[in-house]
Design a protein around this motif. Structure first.
Motif, short mmCIF file in Angstrom:
data_model
loop_
_atom_site.label_atom_id
_atom_site.label_comp_id
_atom_site.label_asym_id
_atom_site.label_seq_id
_atom_site.Cartn_x
_atom_site.Cartn_y
_atom_site.Cartn_z
N GLU A 1 5.29 -28.87 -41.24
CA GLU A 1 5.93 -29.94 -42.65
C GLU A 1 7.27 -29.23 -42.32
N GLY A 2 8.47 -30.37 -41.82
CA GLY A 2 9.64 -29.80 -41.28
C GLY A 2 10.14 -28.28 -40.18
N SER A 3 10.76 -27.56 -39.85
CA SER A 3 10.69 -26.29 -39.24
C SER A 3 10.39 -25.34 -39.62
N GLN A 4 9.79 -25.70 -40.16
CA GLN A 4 9.40 -23.80 -41.43
C GLN A 4 7.97 -23.44 -41.01
N HIS A 5 7.14 -25.22 -40.23
CA HIS A 5 6.13 -24.79 -40.18
C HIS A 5 5.28 -25.60 -38.98
N ALA A 6 4.77 -24.86 -37.84
CA ALA A 6 5.10 -25.49 -36.60
C ALA A 6 3.89 -24.36 -35.43
N LEU A 7 3.34 -24.99 -34.90
CA LEU A 7 2.67 -24.25 -34.01
C LEU A 7 3.01 -24.71 -32.94
N ILE A 8 3.14 -23.89 -32.30
CA ILE A 8 4.86 -23.38 -30.79
C ILE A 8 3.57 -23.29 -29.66
N LEU A 9 4.27 -24.26 -28.63
CA LEU A 9 3.29 -23.76 -27.50
C LEU A 9 4.37 -23.12 -26.47
N VAL A 10 4.15 -21.78 -26.03
CA VAL A 10 4.96 -21.26 -24.99
C VAL A 10 4.27 -21.22 -23.42
N ARG A 11 5.78 -21.41 -22.61
CA ARG A 11 4.60 -21.12 -20.99
C ARG A 11 5.46 -21.00 -20.31
N GLU A 12 5.78 -19.33 -19.89
CA GLU A 12 6.16 -18.23 -18.76
C GLU A 12 5.74 -18.10 -17.82
N ILE B 1 0.18 -19.21 -28.16
CA ILE B 1 0.76 -20.59 -28.64
C ILE B 1 1.64 -19.56 -30.29
N VAL B 2 2.47 -19.86 -30.42
CA VAL B 2 3.12 -19.31 -32.26
C VAL B 2 2.39 -20.23 -33.06
N ALA B 3 2.08 -19.31 -34.27
CA ALA B 3 2.07 -19.37 -35.37
C ALA B 3 2.76 -19.60 -36.61
N SER B 4 3.22 -20.97 -37.12
CA SER B 4 4.79 -20.28 -37.55
C SER B 4 4.90 -21.21 -38.70
N ARG B 5 4.39 -19.78 -40.08
CA ARG B 5 5.14 -20.73 -41.52
C ARG B 5 5.88 -19.73 -41.63
N LEU B 6 7.03 -20.32 -41.58
CA LEU B 6 8.45 -19.14 -42.36
C LEU B 6 8.42 -19.23 -43.81
N PRO B 7 8.25 -18.15 -44.84
CA PRO B 7 8.63 -17.02 -44.76
C PRO B 7 7.58 -15.76 -43.95
N GLN B 8 6.64 -16.47 -44.51
CA GLN B 8 4.58 -16.09 -44.76
C GLN B 8 3.96 -15.99 -43.94
#
Length: 144
Positions: free
Chosen positions: A31-42, A55-62
């Motif tokens: 739902e826009g840039s504030q709510h996302a699932l992100i796959l990070v590879r390093e 995996i980053v679970a993100s729903r800002l600011p909560q």
């Protein structure tokens, strides 16, 4: 004299080898840039056979939490994403399953029962032209 010259050239010689390391992130924007699932590879070093994944679970600011998942190989294995409930997603990478919640800010391994129904496929993290990207599903259809 030779030692100093060699010492100065060594970082330049190693630079191409170190640049082969992977450090990437790609997001499924919910739902826009504030709510996302992100796959990070390093991958810290080019000689590592495995790549750390999270995996980053993100729903800002909560909510914003990074959770390490099982390492992957040097080549990204596609990760499919399915809607599994309200602010809940099922993620499949190879034979591994994860549940990600942006309501409770959690990511966990999941022993998916064979008959467990999944919601519609929303897309997948995959390689396109050698770069990890999120690609939306063509049609939202339930999968098993």
């Amino acid at each position: 004299m030779r030692y100093r010259t060699l010492r100065r050239l060594l970082p330049l010689v190693l630079l191409p080898a170190l640049s082969a390391c992977e450090n990437s992130a790609t997001a499924y924007s919910i739902e826009g840039s504030q709510h996302a699932l992100i796959l990070v590879r390093e991958q810290s070093y080019f000689w590592d056979s495995q790549v750390k994944q999270a995996i980053v679970a993100s729903r800002l600011p909560q909510c914003q939490k990074r959770v390490a998942i099982h390492p992957g190989g040097k080549v990204l294995v596609e990760m499919s994403i399915y809607e599994a409930g309200d602010r809940l997603w099922a993620l499949q990478q190879g034979n591994r399953w994860y549940l990600a919640s942006t309501e409770r800010c959690l990511v966990q391994d999941w022993d998916k029962p064979a008959d467990a129904p999944l919601g519609p496929a929303v897309g997948s993290f995959r390689l396109r032209d050698g770069v990890p990207v999120f690609e939306a599903a063509a049609a939202s259809a339930p999968a098993n």
